[in-house]
Design an enzyme around this catalytic site. Sequence first.
Site, mmCIF file in Angstrom:
data_model
loop_
_atom_site.group_PDB
_atom_site.id
_atom_site.type_symbol
_atom_site.label_atom_id
_atom_site.label_comp_id
_atom_site.label_asym_id
_atom_site.label_seq_id
_atom_site.Cartn_x
_atom_site.Cartn_y
_atom_site.Cartn_z
ATOM 1 N N SER A 218 0.873 -1.182 0.000
ATOM 2 C CA SER A 218 0.000 0.000 0.000
ATOM 3 C C SER A 218 0.908 1.230 0.000
ATOM 4 O O SER A 218 1.713 1.408 0.907
ATOM 5 C CB SER A 218 -0.873 -0.048 1.259
ATOM 6 O OG SER A 218 -1.676 1.105 1.360
ATOM 7 N N LYS B 283 -0.826 -0.885 -4.515
ATOM 8 C CA LYS B 283 -2.067 -0.154 -4.213
ATOM 9 C C LYS B 283 -1.692 1.298 -3.948
ATOM 10 O O LYS B 283 -0.835 1.576 -3.113
ATOM 11 C CB LYS B 283 -2.733 -0.785 -2.991
ATOM 12 C CG LYS B 283 -3.733 0.083 -2.253
ATOM 13 C CD LYS B 283 -4.508 -0.743 -1.227
ATOM 14 C CE LYS B 283 -4.718 0.001 0.079
ATOM 15 N NZ LYS B 283 -5.459 -0.817 1.071
ATOM 16 N N LEU B 284 -2.332 2.190 -4.693
ATOM 17 C CA LEU B 284 -2.075 3.618 -4.494
ATOM 18 C C LEU B 284 -3.189 4.214 -3.653
ATOM 19 O O LEU B 284 -4.375 4.046 -3.966
ATOM 20 C CB LEU B 284 -2.035 4.360 -5.838
ATOM 21 C CG LEU B 284 -1.038 3.879 -6.887
ATOM 22 C CD1 LEU B 284 -1.137 4.779 -8.124
ATOM 23 C CD2 LEU B 284 0.390 3.880 -6.332
ATOM 24 N N LYS B 285 -2.812 4.922 -2.603
ATOM 25 C CA LYS B 285 -3.798 5.685 -1.844
ATOM 26 C C LYS B 285 -4.175 6.890 -2.700
ATOM 27 O O LYS B 285 -3.282 7.536 -3.272
ATOM 28 C CB LYS B 285 -3.179 6.146 -0.527
ATOM 29 C CG LYS B 285 -2.968 5.008 0.468
ATOM 30 C CD LYS B 285 -4.295 4.453 0.952
ATOM 31 C CE LYS B 285 -4.107 3.541 2.157
ATOM 32 N NZ LYS B 285 -5.395 3.031 2.648
ATOM 33 N N ASP C 25 -7.049 3.004 -3.407
ATOM 34 C CA ASP C 25 -7.825 3.008 -2.161
ATOM 35 C C ASP C 25 -8.105 4.454 -1.757
ATOM 36 O O ASP C 25 -7.179 5.223 -1.510
ATOM 37 C CB ASP C 25 -7.027 2.307 -1.048
ATOM 38 C CG ASP C 25 -7.813 2.185 0.257
ATOM 39 O OD1 ASP C 25 -8.988 2.604 0.298
ATOM 40 O OD2 ASP C 25 -7.239 1.651 1.234
ATOM 41 N N ASN D 133 -10.270 5.398 0.854
ATOM 42 C CA ASN D 133 -10.637 5.595 2.268
ATOM 43 C C ASN D 133 -11.771 6.610 2.438
ATOM 44 O O ASN D 133 -11.660 7.556 3.216
ATOM 45 C CB ASN D 133 -9.413 6.001 3.105
ATOM 46 C CG ASN D 133 -8.425 4.877 3.296
ATOM 47 O OD1 ASN D 133 -7.312 4.933 2.771
ATOM 48 N ND2 ASN D 133 -8.820 3.832 4.016
ATOM 49 N N GLU E 239 -10.962 0.738 -4.029
ATOM 50 C CA GLU E 239 -11.321 0.385 -2.656
ATOM 51 C C GLU E 239 -11.991 1.567 -1.947
ATOM 52 O O GLU E 239 -11.481 2.682 -1.957
ATOM 53 C CB GLU E 239 -10.029 -0.019 -1.930
ATOM 54 C CG GLU E 239 -10.202 -0.524 -0.508
ATOM 55 C CD GLU E 239 -8.855 -0.936 0.109
ATOM 56 O OE1 GLU E 239 -7.864 -1.121 -0.635
ATOM 57 O OE2 GLU E 239 -8.791 -1.064 1.338
ATOM 58 N N ASP F 193 -13.905 -1.836 2.102
ATOM 59 C CA ASP F 193 -13.032 -2.041 3.267
ATOM 60 C C ASP F 193 -13.829 -1.574 4.498
ATOM 61 O O ASP F 193 -14.505 -2.377 5.151
ATOM 62 C CB ASP F 193 -11.733 -1.236 3.061
ATOM 63 C CG ASP F 193 -10.814 -1.196 4.269
ATOM 64 O OD1 ASP F 193 -11.170 -1.735 5.325
ATOM 65 O OD2 ASP F 193 -9.712 -0.606 4.180
ATOM 66 N N LYS G 116 -10.189 -7.346 6.838
ATOM 67 C CA LYS G 116 -9.263 -6.995 7.924
ATOM 68 C C LYS G 116 -9.838 -7.584 9.189
ATOM 69 O O LYS G 116 -10.919 -7.172 9.632
ATOM 70 C CB LYS G 116 -9.169 -5.477 8.086
ATOM 71 C CG LYS G 116 -8.340 -4.793 7.030
ATOM 72 C CD LYS G 116 -8.223 -3.320 7.351
ATOM 73 C CE LYS G 116 -7.638 -2.585 6.161
ATOM 74 N NZ LYS G 116 -7.753 -1.127 6.320
ATOM 75 N N GLY H 41 -4.412 -4.691 5.653
ATOM 76 C CA GLY H 41 -3.424 -4.508 6.714
ATOM 77 C C GLY H 41 -3.676 -3.227 7.467
ATOM 78 O O GLY H 41 -4.395 -2.342 6.991
HETATM 79 O O1 OSB Z 1 -7.444 1.495 4.136
HETATM 80 O O2 OSB Z 1 -6.329 -0.249 3.859
HETATM 81 C C1 OSB Z 1 -6.494 0.809 4.448
HETATM 82 C C2 OSB Z 1 -3.602 1.419 6.866
HETATM 83 C C3 OSB Z 1 -4.269 1.998 7.914
HETATM 84 C C4 OSB Z 1 -5.619 2.216 7.814
HETATM 85 C C5 OSB Z 1 -6.299 1.858 6.661
HETATM 86 C C6 OSB Z 1 -5.641 1.261 5.599
HETATM 87 C C7 OSB Z 1 -4.265 1.066 5.695
HETATM 88 C C8 OSB Z 1 -3.449 0.525 4.620
HETATM 89 C C9 OSB Z 1 -2.134 -0.103 5.051
HETATM 90 O O3 OSB Z 1 -3.701 0.646 3.451
HETATM 91 C C10 OSB Z 1 -1.961 -1.464 4.563
HETATM 92 C C11 OSB Z 1 -0.840 -2.211 5.257
HETATM 93 O O4 OSB Z 1 -0.845 -2.367 6.496
HETATM 94 O O5 OSB Z 1 0.040 -2.687 4.543
HETATM 95 MG MG MG Z 2 -8.556 0.453 2.701
#
Ligand code: OSB
Ligand code: MG
Length: 368
Positions: A135, A161-163, A189, A191, A214, A239, A263, A291
């Site tokens: 990520s 995976k690109l935020k 992702d 969020n 995501e 998620d 998760k 994660g």
């Molecule tokens: O949205 O997947 C998520 C980390 C903290 C909170 C939310 C997310 C994440 C990650 C990290 O994307 C993934 C990782 O632990 O490798």
């Molecule tokens: Mg996520």
Amino acid sequence: MKLEGFELRRVAMPLVSPFRTSFSTQTERDILLVRAVTDEGEGWGECVTLPDPLYSPEYADGAVDVMKRFFIPALAAAGVSDAPGVGHALYPYKGHRMAKAALEMAVLDAELRAEGRSFARELGSVHSSVPCGVSVGIMNSIPELLDAVGGYLDAGYVRIKLKIEPGWDIEAVRAVREKFGDDVLLQVDANTAYTLRDARHLARLDDFDLLLIEQPLEEEDILGHAELAKIVKTPICLDESITSAQTAAAAIRLGATQVINIKPGRVGGYLEARRIHDIAAANGIAVWCGGMLESGIGRAANVALASLPGFTLPGDVSASDRFYRTDITAPFVMKDGHLDVPAGPGLGVSPIQEVLDELTTSVEWVHI
Ligand code: OSB
Ligand code: MG
């Protein structure tokens, strides 16, 4: 097995680089570890709460409070002696799934260690290693992003995976595709950073052959995701919205999710995570393991979960050095883009006491 008490330990782990998402920037991980002490030995759990309630309603100090005030006394009153018993005893309490998950994980680890069985075997593992995805946080510039992605690809990560967030989406994805080509397994992702009004904009991501997008919309906007799925060709993956097997079943039925990020912390534990895996498999929905920047303790259990048959996409299952220079367990090291699934009793890894002591910021003992 008789529970004697829980040790609640806070550990401050510096990150190798800041991790920026649409909701916050982390430079250090404040981890809450739970050690279950029983008459047959100990077991470890990791609570994946973040310091602020920005990803989910839970937060680390709140998890400590609810464990001490309600959950551990409830486990004591019920005379809980195994992991399924944790879920039953805590069922009347609403929410706080990350706190519940950590207690269940610690009890499950204690149980499995005492019996000499591994997490992987207990959960139903079918692989001895799992592919690693990574990520990648939001960066200050596109060159910085390309540098980071290039480094992860060179290291062997099999999926990126690109935020994303408004203002850091189409161009970031386009730059990565142009530089690294169409063969890279790529996903994004958000969020929860968008609304349904952004549907046309998000549909522009369809040009880039992404595995999935995501959690584009708010966690409670299940119908919004179902609507979005009709407009956007890229598969939607939930998620934040998936908090239980029940919400997973509903989201699948409503057409709100074509893929699920599982998760264990978010859904109340590894046993509920397995139930979501089973429901998804029965509906032909692919799942992958998410994660929460876990230490080696949580990572070990995630790797075990990711080796179940329905986990057909690479997860956010990275090597320890993706986040930490020094892990609190023997580090998870990537070989050929994969991590080995621990096979020893319980989690198959344990904290290294000296490292743990050095990083610990507080410890308290809660008797049963
Ligand atoms: O949205 O997947 C998520 C980390 C903290 C909170 C939310 C997310 C994440 C990650 C990290 O994307 C993934 C990782 O632990 O490798
Ligand atoms: Mg996520």
